[in-house]
Design a protein around this motif. Structure first.
Motif, short mmCIF file in Angstrom:
data_model
loop_
_atom_site.label_atom_id
_atom_site.label_comp_id
_atom_site.label_asym_id
_atom_site.label_seq_id
_atom_site.Cartn_x
_atom_site.Cartn_y
_atom_site.Cartn_z
N GLY A 51 0.25 -4.74 9.90
CA GLY A 51 -0.38 -3.64 9.16
C GLY A 51 -1.75 -3.35 10.02
O GLY A 51 -1.72 -3.57 11.30
N GLY A 52 -2.65 -2.99 9.49
CA GLY A 52 -4.02 -2.57 9.74
C GLY A 52 -3.92 -1.00 10.26
O GLY A 52 -3.06 -0.25 10.31
N ALA A 53 -5.12 -0.45 10.10
CA ALA A 53 -5.45 0.98 10.34
C ALA A 53 -4.75 1.64 11.64
O ALA A 53 -4.17 2.78 11.72
CB ALA A 53 -6.85 1.34 10.46
N GLU A 54 -4.59 0.82 12.73
CA GLU A 54 -4.02 0.84 14.15
C GLU A 54 -2.40 1.09 13.96
O GLU A 54 -1.71 1.37 15.01
CB GLU A 54 -4.42 0.19 15.07
CG GLU A 54 -3.96 -1.26 15.00
CD GLU A 54 -4.69 -2.14 13.98
OE1 GLU A 54 -4.30 -3.26 14.13
OE2 GLU A 54 -5.47 -1.70 13.38
N THR A 55 -1.85 0.42 12.91
CA THR A 55 -0.39 0.64 12.85
C THR A 55 0.28 1.26 11.55
O THR A 55 -0.12 1.01 10.66
CB THR A 55 -0.04 -0.98 12.62
OG1 THR A 55 -0.86 -1.83 13.61
CG2 THR A 55 1.39 -1.34 12.81
N GLN A 56 1.04 2.17 12.04
CA GLN A 56 1.60 2.79 11.00
C GLN A 56 3.00 2.27 10.26
O GLN A 56 4.05 2.20 11.03
CB GLN A 56 2.24 4.32 11.57
CG GLN A 56 0.84 5.25 11.91
CD GLN A 56 -0.21 5.27 10.80
OE1 GLN A 56 0.33 5.77 9.96
NE2 GLN A 56 -1.28 5.22 11.27
N ILE A 57 2.97 1.78 9.21
CA ILE A 57 4.15 1.39 8.51
C ILE A 57 4.27 1.79 7.27
O ILE A 57 3.44 2.01 6.21
CB ILE A 57 3.84 -0.22 8.40
CG1 ILE A 57 3.57 -1.04 9.38
CG2 ILE A 57 4.80 -0.90 7.41
CD1 ILE A 57 3.06 -2.45 9.57
N GLU A 58 5.36 2.29 6.95
CA GLU A 58 5.65 3.15 5.90
C GLU A 58 5.65 2.51 4.49
O GLU A 58 5.09 2.95 3.54
CB GLU A 58 7.30 4.02 6.18
CG GLU A 58 7.40 4.75 5.16
CD GLU A 58 8.71 5.74 5.31
OE1 GLU A 58 9.28 6.07 4.36
OE2 GLU A 58 9.31 5.61 6.46
#
Length: 319
Positions: free
Chosen positions: A287-294
């Protein structure tokens, strides 16, 4: 609580799968509100984890955890959770400090260690010491220190370097001694903008510090991004790694992806982990703001199941 079990193997302990605090950060930003720590525990427990990270990000949060440690411990017991690693984020530890600033940092660190021991933790964790740059006084605490803002900062004067390095090693020697008094390991997490983002840099720093409880928190995504050979890092750091953050990366940009979504060769990685006899803990750090996970919840649960499949088929893996 969910429990993932494989066949039994002749080892003292099963591999522990931990929910890293990045799960909470992904939901609520950085830093998430420390006043909601009990709610955060409930969320991670509700997802099915009994092994979780908690984090004190900066002075205010470390003091909050210490002040409310009884309430937090009661919540851990209520939800059947343990905290093997407490993250204590004190970027000032790596700064060019005067005596008063160093004393304040060490006092906060000891407060965090006392809290960690109270929770039954085995170690505390922070980013490696930040690059000695001339940071503005209002510089926010960040997960990664990179980009044009960092590149525009000047380093400390060249004439100051050797003395700074000696003082830094001595300070971290003191930090490790504090952790040791509470029976804790001290793990350094590799991140952009730190002095120890790689295997080589950590080993160089660890030699200067000379503390047996100084550990490296191998972060598979961060290490892969800087072109580290992960299996070789496992071999070289075997006696310094007890805690691994698991996530994938493409090698092209920062990101903490679910395993299988990037380019890490996990088959070789886990083969080498077994070869060196790794029996520490694995933390899902997706995750994290730099990682797009639906669907973040699904990503954590599926990664836990995936970890079971990747590990030896005859080893118990507990969630």
């Amino acid at each position: 609580m969910h429990e993932i079990l494989g066949r039994k193997r002749k080892m003292n302990n099963p591999i522990d799968i931990c929910c890293a605090y990045l799960y909470i950060i992904s939901r609520y930003g950085y830093p998430p509100p420390v006043e909601d720590t009990v709610s955060h525990i409930r969320e991670m427990a509700g997802l099915g984890f009994s092994s979780i990270e908690l984090e004190g990000i900066g002075k205010k949060n470390i003091e909050y955890l210490f002040k409310h440690k009884n309430t937090i411990k009661e919540a851990l017991e209520q939800y059947g959770c343990k905290v093997p690693i407490l993250c204590l984020v004190l970027p000032q530890l790596g700064a060019d400090l005067d005596a008063a600033g160093e004393a304040e940092c060490l006092e906060l660190f000891e407060m965090g260690c006392e809290t960690a021991r109270f929770f039954g933790a085995e170690g505390v964790l922070d980013n490696g010491p930040l690059l000695p740059l001339q940071y503005p006084a209002n510089m926010p605490v960040m997960r990664h220190y990179s980009g044009s803002e960092i590149d525009s900062l000047r380093p400390l004067s060249a004439s100051r370097w050797e003395r700074y390095w000696e003082e830094l090693a001595d300070r971290y020697r003191s930090v490790c001694a504090i952790a040791a008094r509470y029976g804790l390991d001290y793990h350094l997490h590799p991140c952009e903008g730190s002095l120890t983002p790689s295997t080589d840099s950590f080993l160089f720093f660890a030699e200067a510090v000379g503390a047996p409880n100084l550990m490296f928190n191998l972060d598979t995504a961060n290490q892969f991004l800087i072109r580290e050979n992960l299996p070789l890092s496992v071999i070289r750091l075997a006696h310094r790694v007890k805690y691994i953050h698991i996530s994938d990366n493409t090698g092209q940009q920062a990101g903490h992806l679910p395993p299988g979504s990037g380019n890490i060769n996990w088959k070789i990685f886990f083969s080498v982990l077994r070869e060196v006899g790794f029996n520490g803990r694995l933390a899902i750090d997706v995750g994290g703001a730099e990682t797009q996970i639906e669907d973040l919840d699904a990503a954590y649960l599926e990664t836990a199941q995936w970890l079971r499949q990747q590990w030896s088929s005859d080893l118990s893996v507990k969630l």
